[in-house]
Design an enzyme around this catalytic site. Sequence first.
Site, PDB file in Angstrom:
ATOM      1  N   ASP A 231     -42.249  -6.127  19.932  1.00  0.00           N
ATOM      2  CA  ASP A 231     -42.047  -4.709  19.656  1.00  0.00           C
ATOM      3  C   ASP A 231     -42.107  -4.002  21.006  1.00  0.00           C
ATOM      4  O   ASP A 231     -42.610  -4.541  21.997  1.00  0.00           O
ATOM      5  CB  ASP A 231     -43.092  -4.156  18.691  1.00  0.00           C
TER       6      ASP A 231
HETATM    7  C1  BGC Z   1     -41.127   0.453  16.789  1.00  0.00           C
HETATM    8  C2  BGC Z   1     -40.036  -0.524  16.401  1.00  0.00           C
HETATM    9  C3  BGC Z   1     -38.747  -0.142  17.079  1.00  0.00           C
HETATM   10  C4  BGC Z   1     -38.972  -0.087  18.568  1.00  0.00           C
HETATM   11  C5  BGC Z   1     -37.731   0.298  19.347  1.00  0.00           C
HETATM   12  C6  BGC Z   1     -41.240   0.629  18.280  1.00  0.00           C
HETATM   13  O1  BGC Z   1     -42.109   1.656  18.596  1.00  0.00           O
HETATM   14  O2  BGC Z   1     -42.361   0.003  16.282  1.00  0.00           O
HETATM   15  O3  BGC Z   1     -39.882  -0.554  15.007  1.00  0.00           O
HETATM   16  O4  BGC Z   1     -37.735  -1.058  16.733  1.00  0.00           O
HETATM   17  O5  BGC Z   1     -39.966   0.875  18.856  1.00  0.00           O
HETATM   18  O6  BGC Z   1     -37.403   1.624  19.117  1.00  0.00           O
END
Ligand code: BGC
Length: 751
Positions: A231
Amino acid sequence: MTLNIDQLLTELTLEEKASLTSGSSFWYTAPVERLGIPRIMVSDGPHGLRAQPGEGDHVGLGGSLPATCFPTASAVASAWNPALLSRIGQALAQEARACNLSVILGPGINMKRSPLCGRNFEYFSEDPFLAGELAVGIVGGIQSRGVGTSVKHYAANNQETDRLRVDAQVDERTLREIYLPAFERVVKAEQPWTVMCSYNKVNGQSASENSWLLTTVLREEFGFEGLVVSDWGAVYHRVPALRAGLDLEMPPALGRSPEAVVAAVQAGEVKSEVLDARVRKVLELVAKGMPVLDLDESFDPEAHHALAREAAAESVVLLKNDGLLPLPVDASIAVIGEFARTPRFQGAGSSQVTPTRVDVLLDELRAVYGDVPFAAGYGVGETVDDEALLAEAERVAGSADTVVMTIGLPGADESEGFDRTHLDLPANQLAALRAVAAVNPNVVVVLVNGSTVVLGDVTVHAKALVEAWLGGQAAGGAIADVLTGAVNPSGRLAETIPHRLEDNSSYFNFPGDSQVVRYGEGIFIGYRGYDKASQEVAFPFGFGLSYTSFTLSDLTVTTRGSVAEGTFGAQVRVTVTNTGTVDGAEVVQVYVQDVDSTVARPVRELKGFAKVSLPAGSSESVSIELDQRAFAFWSVEQGRWAVEAGDFVIGVGANSRDLPLTETVTVEAPRLAVPLSRDSTLQEWMNDPTGRDLIEKEIANGQSAAAMDEELLGVIGNMPMSTLASFGGMSLDHDSLDRVAAAWREQVQVS
Ligand code: BGC
């Protein structure tokens, strides 16, 4: 052009390899131009693309290219229709192809452990089976069009509070039965191109450094062949993460991570084969994503909007209908509620889409019923002038036969980044509803919210109650379709609506504190918890009404195979009939209950379902397959899935608390030999036929038969045999205990 990965691995320098294990910028993998390795683009998100034109940011602060905003996950999950998700997936993939985007960062398939989780609108369900089937639908749909997915957030990411640091303390059985199965199902069925590891720790170890999660379970047990991406910002220590199985760090920690990887390989802390294995996954992903780079395609925004409208209408759950719906063609209606004029149709954070257009419920209803009167009724997020708004709402409510009133959660109440602290609807909205209902009892309430709210007296004031969720950009039209009867609602709740937050089993342990959250309720989340505690709920899991009626009949359950060989299963057949006067769709739900279990098991668990569209008056025979897993629990003692012999009740019906058809099947299965030792309790020895036999014989050789006295057994049964041997008094001393334990091991062949 393709990549010759074996060849490239011999040509890449250590530095280049290290660079490939991080991205090159916010949304791009790292290129190696010298060897013709391009960069590919990844981007959110689950219900619509958030492709950013520039270098981007990840919390929705920057703009993104216009894209179709489909219903959010909690909405579309209510359709209980994997085929619909597949079609949405294909449309998402087309939009990705149109902007040369290779991997979509979704779907989010975490469990709704608590209705408070701020991101529940991005997740499907409180039930792992349903979430898994829906994930298969959308991942299959997207990937069938040559675009990748990232199933997220692996694992036990069930809250926003302190999500980057919190340690989710979850026992293994609960992980296996609740938090991992949706990932397991989609990995085995569709091989998502990527899995995204979560920010949080799981049992003390960051998900990104958790080799048990990333390698033992995901790769070795589930057979995952794709790439593990972090993530955004979930890598806290690049080298341990690399070792644990984290292939790609996003966004890159440039100037830090690649250098650390190089140094670790040079110092011998990371074997070059380990780095090569990670680089191979990155190159495989790039190879799969490359064809998208050369495309010059577009998508049809009108067709996608129409699909979004169809999906939003199928997501609507009709909770109550005292005859007001569908509205007749010549209905005299008034519309009340700010959300009817200013739609709330998606949540905030990384999933936030710039829609291609937005349907407005008020406009849609006016297109059908003429210039209907409207009053805002309440302010969203502020309470100024409520008196004036109330007075206007009362006046408007009295001017028509029926009121359509929207209420729901303001955007500021639920979002990525924080959890709710209560489940209540805003007080000013409830006050407006009461005022309106006092003037005109014919109120249709339309709920707009991303995750469950407690309804209190809303259910009393509403003669008809429609849960519309956050239905995406076409929600306005879709809700109108349901209200007018153009679409017969067929949504079913994918999450329970409780009477009170306190009834939810996570209540005592959410969101934890001091950077720790204990999943104390274990496997009993969602309906598993409400059912186990015999809680009354407002609307049970799986519930939803229709404008027609259905009956189920002729249940047959035919078992096959053998538990010992791992081939056990059952075919459930049932006839479903549309007994009403309009066409409609029923969701036939199959729940399994283990009646004779030696471990605590849920009262019932969803193990199969089928959505069946039926013209008025017609019938169809439906067949639903249950495999051996549908009967199994995760045995901690055996470290595997186990099915115990005995009776299982197969319940078939329209929701988790309405299962009119049941059949009991008696399953034969090898006895679960709990390994017995000196330290097993007397009761454990007595429960085991071989153990009991050995103990009885040993004691019979002595003078006392104390162990067989049921009353005494109640008192000392929980004591380990080794302790009892020390106490004396029984004729089983330490030597004879050793003998018995060795004999047991020999007889049941446990090493
Ligand atoms: C989120 C993800 C997301 C990623 C990219 C993170 O903060 O938890 O779900 O895909 O950011 O935007």
